[in-house]
Design a protein around this motif. Structure first.
Motif, PDB file in Angstrom:
ATOM      1  N   SER A  12      -5.624  -1.946   0.080  1.00 16.71           N
ATOM      2  CA  SER A  12      -5.052  -2.616  -1.080  1.00 16.71           C
ATOM      3  C   SER A  12      -6.131  -3.538  -1.631  1.00 16.71           C
ATOM      4  O   SER A  12      -6.374  -4.609  -1.077  1.00 16.71           O
ATOM      5  N   SER A  49      -0.531   2.680  11.156  1.00 25.76           N
ATOM      6  CA  SER A  49      -0.803   3.165   9.810  1.00 25.76           C
ATOM      7  C   SER A  49      -1.929   2.352   9.208  1.00 25.76           C
ATOM      8  O   SER A  49      -1.977   1.135   9.374  1.00 25.76           O
ATOM      9  N   GLY A  84      -4.236   1.611   5.544  1.00 25.53           N
ATOM     10  CA  GLY A  84      -4.207   1.780   4.095  1.00 25.53           C
ATOM     11  C   GLY A  84      -5.134   0.773   3.446  1.00 25.53           C
ATOM     12  O   GLY A  84      -5.726  -0.082   4.122  1.00 25.53           O
ATOM     13  N   CYS A 103       0.888  -1.171   0.000  1.00 21.13           N
ATOM     14  CA  CYS A 103       0.000   0.000   0.000  1.00 21.13           C
ATOM     15  C   CYS A 103       0.916   1.208   0.000  1.00 21.13           C
ATOM     16  O   CYS A 103       1.802   1.312   0.840  1.00 21.13           O
ATOM     17  N   ASP A 104       0.740   2.144  -0.927  1.00 22.82           N
ATOM     18  CA  ASP A 104       1.647   3.288  -0.895  1.00 22.82           C
ATOM     19  C   ASP A 104       1.053   4.487  -0.162  1.00 22.82           C
ATOM     20  O   ASP A 104       1.762   5.401   0.209  1.00 22.82           O
ATOM     21  N   GLN A 105      -0.271   4.468   0.046  1.00 24.04           N
ATOM     22  CA  GLN A 105      -0.906   5.593   0.739  1.00 24.04           C
ATOM     23  C   GLN A 105      -1.269   5.167   2.160  1.00 24.04           C
ATOM     24  O   GLN A 105      -2.376   4.730   2.418  1.00 24.04           O
ATOM     25  N   LEU A 106      -0.325   5.292   3.087  1.00 23.50           N
ATOM     26  CA  LEU A 106      -0.611   4.908   4.464  1.00 23.50           C
ATOM     27  C   LEU A 106      -0.889   6.153   5.295  1.00 23.50           C
ATOM     28  O   LEU A 106      -0.196   7.151   5.182  1.00 23.50           O
ATOM     29  N   THR A 107      -1.952   6.053   6.123  1.00 20.75           N
ATOM     30  CA  THR A 107      -2.277   7.175   6.991  1.00 20.75           C
ATOM     31  C   THR A 107      -1.774   6.863   8.396  1.00 20.75           C
ATOM     32  O   THR A 107      -2.273   5.937   9.029  1.00 20.75           O
TER      33      THR A 107
END
Lengths: 120, 292, 293
Positions: free
Chosen positions: C135, C131, C133, C56-60
């Motif tokens: 996927s 984090s 995200g 996952c490249d968009q981790l919050t």
């Protein structure tokens, strides 16, 4: 520099210098004015599940030591020793005797920081 | 025997399950005489390969735990309100502590107005001295939910040293703990050589570098071998290059070989079977003896 | 995507007595073939590596904190009451002051309670990061311990708190049977134990089963690297009434794919099918066990 502590597993000046501080078996305390030695066991430091270095540093401070010579001293122990005004010298000599000679000959410099990082 | 004549070898791996225990058992067989120390107390598996006969058992204590004497508890609930670990429940008129949730902080013991809370040392497991076909062995067993610690590793190593001195055995081989935390540091300091076994995986390289840095701080010489190297030859080369750059000796490679599992099933070390991986380990052992 | 076939979304923990049994591989592939939206929680917070595979490249990220003491040195008289109470060397009195070691503090709050001069207050200290995200159909929740911190259970608790009640969840537990695993298993409905048929695997499986029994958790087994010699393991599972829900062969292709960081279920469709079946079996097991109360 009157009361110097060395980390060791042994009992006398000829014994090996232990590179560990927190979990060293004993501290050999050398009194420079009397030229005498005594042994303090690092019982509490070694029996700590965590924070061995801090416990060992407390033992050193309580023994009235002003100088410590050991292999490596972690950041937490260093913080305690520094607060109590104990100077720390890192040394990789094989024996306590050799470490003492190097110290007295002025070949060791007092550490300004712990020489090992992070969580040790 | 003087302690100066004793050499200590520790086998480490970073992440678990990379073949550390199998390698340790093989080393134990190849060394003609050694004291074995199982410092991998989270998964103390060396005894499964070396089938020890237990000769001594000792309780291992670490930290404390709070225990409420039910008959003296007034049920005031001060302990319950002050516990940050949700370890205290009111049961009927008195309070009770869940030993698994108790953190051992001692706050309730200190605050109890009825002085009804004891704070004894916690029994976390036991350590044992045993006999095996390759020599004496010191090992430990933890209770459920108890954790390995630097203290337990130090205990196991000290006992192994005592046995080595007593029985005049010049070599100690320890199966080190996984990870890079406090137990690993306790297993590493002051040893003659640390052998790191790793697999050619994405996480293997990362763990290896952290371990080698740790060993360097303690001035412990290191040597590396790659297990199952042929599942990813490229990654194996990357790992060996990184190990070399970090000043570690390269001991050799162990191929992917099902005999390793076969050996475990027969409760044997790989070198006790006629296996290709066993030959790889013999080559590695020869390198180890030269470094020692 | 199909609606959940279950009345209540359940939580499955994937654990093993020791590291290296393929626990993360099982959790990942089970999530990938779950057949409906699912949450995947990486509770191995010391070494989280689920996202090495999910990518996952968009981790919050959100912070996990714990209360640690802070000393007003003006008020501290160096009496040492705090250091005497502290069991973890989180606070130590040296001379006329008190030193705090946040990385050793367990956050019990005792020092602030016993300080006679009121010199100690508490402040939040970062111990980790959570984090989240997405996927595909998988919602990832990853816990990561701050370097140099040894307090694992509070970070795992924070991971659990991020789980949404309306979605089923798979929790990848840390290895072993110690406190971090116990923290992961709290509020789970089922424990999936991954083992291999070696004496090591069996020995560690027994420890994990003992833990499951103590926590009253129903459990099933996945056998990884199943070779010819399964008699001991299967015999044990039968005697303990443990269903073997999946058995993965000792196939070096699996090791090769995993070493590259690829997902087995996607790389080899025949394995994908096996994990889809595992998901179905688990849903049945959970249906029979009654789901989360």
């Amino acid at each position: 520099m009157n009361t110097i502590a060395f980390t060791t597993a042994g009992q006398e000046l000829a014994a090996a210098l232990d590179p560990r501080f927190g979990r060293a078996a004993n501290f050999l305390i050398y009194d420079t004015t009397q030229k005498s030695t005594r042994i303090i066991e690092n019982q509490q430091g070694r029996s700590a599940a965590q924070g061995a270095g801090i416990q060992a540093a407390e033992t050193i401070v309580r023994a009235g030591v002003d100088t410590l010579v050991t292999g490596h001293c972690g950041p937490k122990a260093f913080k305690v020793l520094e607060a109590a005004g104990v100077k720390v010298f890192n040394c990789n000599a094989a024996t306590v005797d050799e470490a003492l000679h190097e110290l007295l000959a002025g070949r060791l410099t007092a550490a300004e920081n712990s020489d090992v990082e992070g969580h040790w | 025997m003087s302690r100066d004549h004793i050499r200590e070898l520790v086998v480490l791996s970073g992440k678990g399950g990379t073949g550390k225990t199998s390698l340790t058992a093989s080393f134990a067989l190849l060394a003609s005489k050694a004291v074995l120390a199982d410092c991998d107390v989270d998964a103390a598996d060396l005894h499964l390969l070396l089938t020890p006969m237990v000769e001594q058992r000792h309780a291992f204590m670490s930290g404390h735990e709070a225990v409420i004497r039910q008959q003296d508890c007034t049920g005031c609930g001060i302990c319950l309100d002050s516990c940050r670990f949700d370890a205290i429940r009111k049961e009927g008129a008195a309070c009770r502590i869940d030993p698994v949730a108790c953190e051992g902080c001692g706050v309730c013991h200190r605050l109890c107005p009825a002085k009804a809370i004891d704070f004894p040392e916690r029994v976390c497991g036991e350590w044992m001295v045993s006999g095996t076909r390759c020599g004496p062995m010191v090992h430990a067993q933890l209770g459920v939910a108890a954790e390995n610690s630097g203290k337990l590793v130090t205990t196991v190593r000290e006992q192994a040293w005592a046995v080595a001195v007593d029985k005049r055995i010049p070599l100690i081989i320890s199966d080190g703990p996984p990870g890079i935390g406090c137990p690993v540091i306790a297993s590493l300091s002051g040893v003659s050589l640390a052998v790191v076994i790793t697999e050619p995986t994405v996480s293997g390289l990362h763990d290896l570098q952290r371990l080698l840095a740790l060993a360097r701080h303690f001035s412990v010489p290191t040597a590396v071998c790659v297990n199952k190297w042929d599942i990813n030859p490229q990654q194996t080369e990357r790992i060996e290059a990184a190990a070399h750059a970090a000043g570690a000796a390269i001991l050799g490679r162990i191929r992917y070989d099902r005999s390793v599992t076969q050996a475990q099933l027969q409760q044997k070390a790989v070198v006790e079977l006629d296996a290709a991986a066993g030959n790889d380990i013999r080559v590695i052992w020869k390198q180890v003896t030269e470094l020692l | 995507m199909a609606e959940s076939t279950l009345e209540k979304p359940f939580r499955i923990a994937v654990a093993s007595g020791k590291g290296g049994t393929g626990k993360t591989t099982v959790a990942l592939n089970l999530a990938a073939m779950f057949g409906e939206p699912v949450q995947l929680a990486d509770c191995d917070v010391e070494e989280p590596n689920v996202n090495l595979f999910l990518r996952c490249d968009q981790l919050t990220p959100t912070e996990v904190t714990m209360l640690v003491p802070e000393v007003d040195q003006q008020r501290c008289n160096g009496c040492g009451a705090c250091g005497e109470l502290c069991q973890f060397r989180g606070i130590v009195a040296v001379g006329t002051r008190a030193l705090v070691f946040p990385e050793l503090c367990h956050g019990c709050g005792g020092c602030a309670l016993v300080c006679p001069t009121g010199a100690i207050t508490e402040r939040p200290h970062r111990i980790g990061t959570i984090s989240t995200g997405q996927s595909g159909a998988i919602r990832l929740i990853e816990g990561r311990l701050e370097v140099g911190v040894s307090l694992v259970p509070p970070v795992i608790r924070a991971v659990r708190e991020q789980l949404q009640d309306e979605l089923p969840a798979i929790l990848d537990a840390p290895p072993g049977t110690s406190c971090p695993v116990v923290a992961t298993l709290r509020e789970c409905d089922y424990l999936l134990l991954v083992t291999d048929p070696t004496p090591f695997g069996l020995h560690d499986l027994k420890l994990a089963v003992a833990l499951a029994r103590e926590l009253n958790l129903p459990c099933g087994v996945v056998v990884n690297r199943a070779g010819e010699d399964l008699v001991g393991l299967y015999g044990y599972c039968r005697s303990e009434n443990l269903p073997v829900l999946l058995s993965l062969p000792d196939d070096r292709q699996i090791a090769e794919i995993t070493s590259r960081g690829d997902l087995l279920a996607h790389a080899l469709p025949e394995y994908g099918l096996m994990f889809a079946e595992l998901a179905e079996k688990l849903k049945q097991e959970l249906g029979a066990a009654g789901g989360r109360p």
